[in-house]
Scaffold this motif. Structure first.
Motif, PDB file in Angstrom:
ATOM      1  N   PRO A   1      -4.294 -38.369  -0.627  1.00 43.54           N
ATOM      2  CA  PRO A   1      -5.728 -38.184  -0.377  1.00 43.54           C
ATOM      3  C   PRO A   1      -6.252 -36.995  -1.187  1.00 43.54           C
ATOM      4  CG  PRO A   1      -4.466 -38.322   1.682  1.00 43.54           C
ATOM      5  CD  PRO A   1      -3.486 -38.117   0.575  1.00 43.54           C
ATOM      6  N   ARG A   2      -7.553 -36.962  -1.416  1.00 42.85           N
ATOM      7  CA  ARG A   2      -8.147 -35.839  -2.140  1.00 42.85           C
ATOM      8  C   ARG A   2      -7.833 -34.539  -1.400  1.00 42.85           C
ATOM      9  NH1 ARG A   2     -13.721 -35.464   0.263  1.00 42.85           N
ATOM     10  NH2 ARG A   2     -13.801 -37.198   1.728  1.00 42.85           N
TER      11      ARG A   2
ATOM     12  N   ASP B   1      -9.050 -39.454  -4.246  1.00 47.12           N
ATOM     13  CA  ASP B   1      -7.729 -39.942  -3.849  1.00 47.12           C
ATOM     14  C   ASP B   1      -7.023 -40.527  -5.069  1.00 47.12           C
ATOM     15  OD1 ASP B   1      -9.050 -39.473  -1.455  1.00 47.12           O
ATOM     16  OD2 ASP B   1      -8.200 -41.212  -0.446  1.00 47.12           O
TER      17      ASP B   1
ATOM     18  N   THR C   1     -18.406 -40.698   0.504  1.00 44.65           N
ATOM     19  CA  THR C   1     -18.310 -39.843   1.692  1.00 44.65           C
ATOM     20  C   THR C   1     -19.627 -39.872   2.460  1.00 44.65           C
ATOM     21  OG1 THR C   1     -19.127 -37.870   0.548  1.00 44.65           O
ATOM     22  CG2 THR C   1     -16.739 -38.288   0.461  1.00 44.65           C
TER      23      THR C   1
ATOM     24  N   ALA D   1      -6.968 -41.582   3.600  1.00 47.21           N
ATOM     25  CA  ALA D   1      -7.723 -40.326   3.712  1.00 47.21           C
ATOM     26  C   ALA D   1      -7.121 -39.349   4.721  1.00 47.21           C
ATOM     27  CB  ALA D   1      -9.189 -40.597   4.062  1.00 47.21           C
TER      28      ALA D   1
ATOM     29  N   ASP E   1     -10.383 -32.451   2.283  1.00 44.69           N
ATOM     30  CA  ASP E   1     -11.492 -33.330   1.906  1.00 44.69           C
ATOM     31  C   ASP E   1     -12.513 -32.644   0.997  1.00 44.69           C
ATOM     32  OD1 ASP E   1     -10.414 -35.361   3.514  1.00 44.69           O
ATOM     33  OD2 ASP E   1     -11.457 -34.609   5.284  1.00 44.69           O
TER      34      ASP E   1
END
Length: 401
Positions: free
Chosen positions: A223-224, A165, A248, A38, A186
């Motif tokens: 990661p996203r 992700d 999350t 992340a 994020d």
């Protein structure tokens, strides 16, 4: 050419105790969790041989012989997804459902430069089903598998980011990847890249954080929110994308508030009608804020979390004929085990799983607790009546000899 700081030329074998995750990276799981997860992109050349998971033959079989329907296939070209009707049709006598893949239409689209996206392969290709289940267990987050099959010198999608992700596993051919840092770190699940299309396009003009060509056995973790685009090089490219639908704190907050509101439904103070002629409800909002804050303090959202987690995946496959034989051939020495992937959780006298819930008398709770460790047990050890009930419910399965 810029690359990730980690570029090991000698990947560690999966046997080093890293489980499924260990096949994808050259770090220990602890290092990955601390330094990468992340946080940043990670490129791992020659991570391993993934031919046991997927191949060109698998693509041909899925498209031409499995009777797949949409949405198990998407077709994309020049950044746009083609309409389903352009590559589906009825499959003839006995299979007249109109949205099955038409292999001739799929071939023509591919020959014209389109990328084939085989989706949710954990449901349609058994080796990936087992692999995805293992990776999800390692990470503690739901995972799905897609395959991207791209003709030479083509790409299916423009620069974009995902709201989950991903691990990329190159299976065949080569593909050049351009990775840029996020324009919106994020992103949540309802914040797609199309909401920031202009910012993404502008950021993609800058210097890439990673600019590299993935070959067979190479992996990439993103990661996203990390921007990416990829283009096949001089041959057909096949890569897997393992999408990790991360939990999350925002999701946990939603569940906590949901649990608090459920508690407040029966509170007379919350059910009270607002005064006649209310115009500026500041005073009422203050009352609600106090009540809601107190409810949040006392709410237990764990059941909601576990329910949502169960809903994000499926249990291991269950063969109805093998299960029938297990029920009707049950003996004291019959070996059984908990069905994998159930997300089984004992809450008081209730066992909640992905296939439903069961309530037990107090006398059954000790053997039920024992079976949750996943070890192989005998029917005599757990109790034949209990085992028969759990086999019928699809919670226990016969253990392989």
């Amino acid at each position: 050419m810029s690359t990730s700081p980690r570029r090991s030329r000698h990947p560690a074998p999966a046997a080093a105790g890293g489980g499924v995750l260990g096949r994808l990276i050259d770090l220990s799981p602890a290092e990955f969790a601390r330094d990468v997860w992340a946080r940043t992109a990670l490129y791992t050349p020659r991570a391993g041989d993934f031919s046991d998971l997927f191949s060109a033959d698998a693509v041909d079989e899925l498209v031409s012989r499995r009777g797949l329907r949409t949405p198990f296939l998407r077709v994309a070209k020049d950044g746009s997804t083609l309409p389903d009707t352009s590559f589906t049709s009825s499959a003839g006598v006995g299979a007249t459902i109109p949205d099955q893949l038409d292999d001739t239409a799929v071939w023509r689209a591919f020959a014209d430069g389109a990328t084939l996206v085989l989706q949710a392969l954990q449901r349609t290709w058994q080796p990936l089903g087992d692999f995805v289940a293992g990776l999800s267990s390692d990470l503690g987050h739901p995972v799905q598998a897609n395959a991207y099959v791209t003709p030479p010198q083509n790409r299916g999608f423009d620069d974009h980011y995902d709201v989950h992700d991903v691990f990329v596993l190159q299976i065949q051919g080569t593909k050049r990847w351009l990775i840029h840092e996020p324009v919106h770190p994020d992103p949540l699940r309802d914040e797609p890249w199309t909401d920031r299309r202009s910012a993404v396009a502008e950021a993609a003009k800058g210097e890439a954080r990673i600019d590299t060509v993935l070959g067979p056995g190479d992996t990439l973790y993103l990661p996203r929110g990390w921007l990416h685009s990829a283009q096949a090089q001089g041959a057909v490219s096949i890569h897997l994308t393992l999408g990790i639908h991360t939990w999350t704190r925002y999701v946990l907050a939603e569940q906590l508030v949901q649990a608090a509101l459920a508690m407040l439904r029966d509170d007379p103070r919350m059910r009270t009608t607002l005064p006649l002629g209310t115009g500026e409800p500041d005073e009422e909002i203050d009352v609600v804020r106090r009540l809601l804050g107190a409810a949040v303090e006392g709410a237990d959202s764990a059941p909601l979390f576990h329910r949502a987690r169960r809903g994000q995946g499926r249990p291991a496959p269950l063969g109805p004929l093998a299960q029938f034989d297990a029920v009707h051939g049950l003996r004291p020495d019959s070996a059984v085990r908990l069905r994998a992937g159930l997300q089984a959780r004992l809450e008081g006298r209730c066992l909640r799983t992905r296939v439903g819930w069961l309530e037990f008398p107090e006398s059954d709770l000790p053997p039920v607790t024992r079976l949750l460790d996943g070890d192989v047990r005998t029917a005599q050890d757990l109790g034949i009546a209990l085992v028969r009930r759990l086999l019928r419910a699809g919670v226990l399965v016969p253990a392989e000899p």
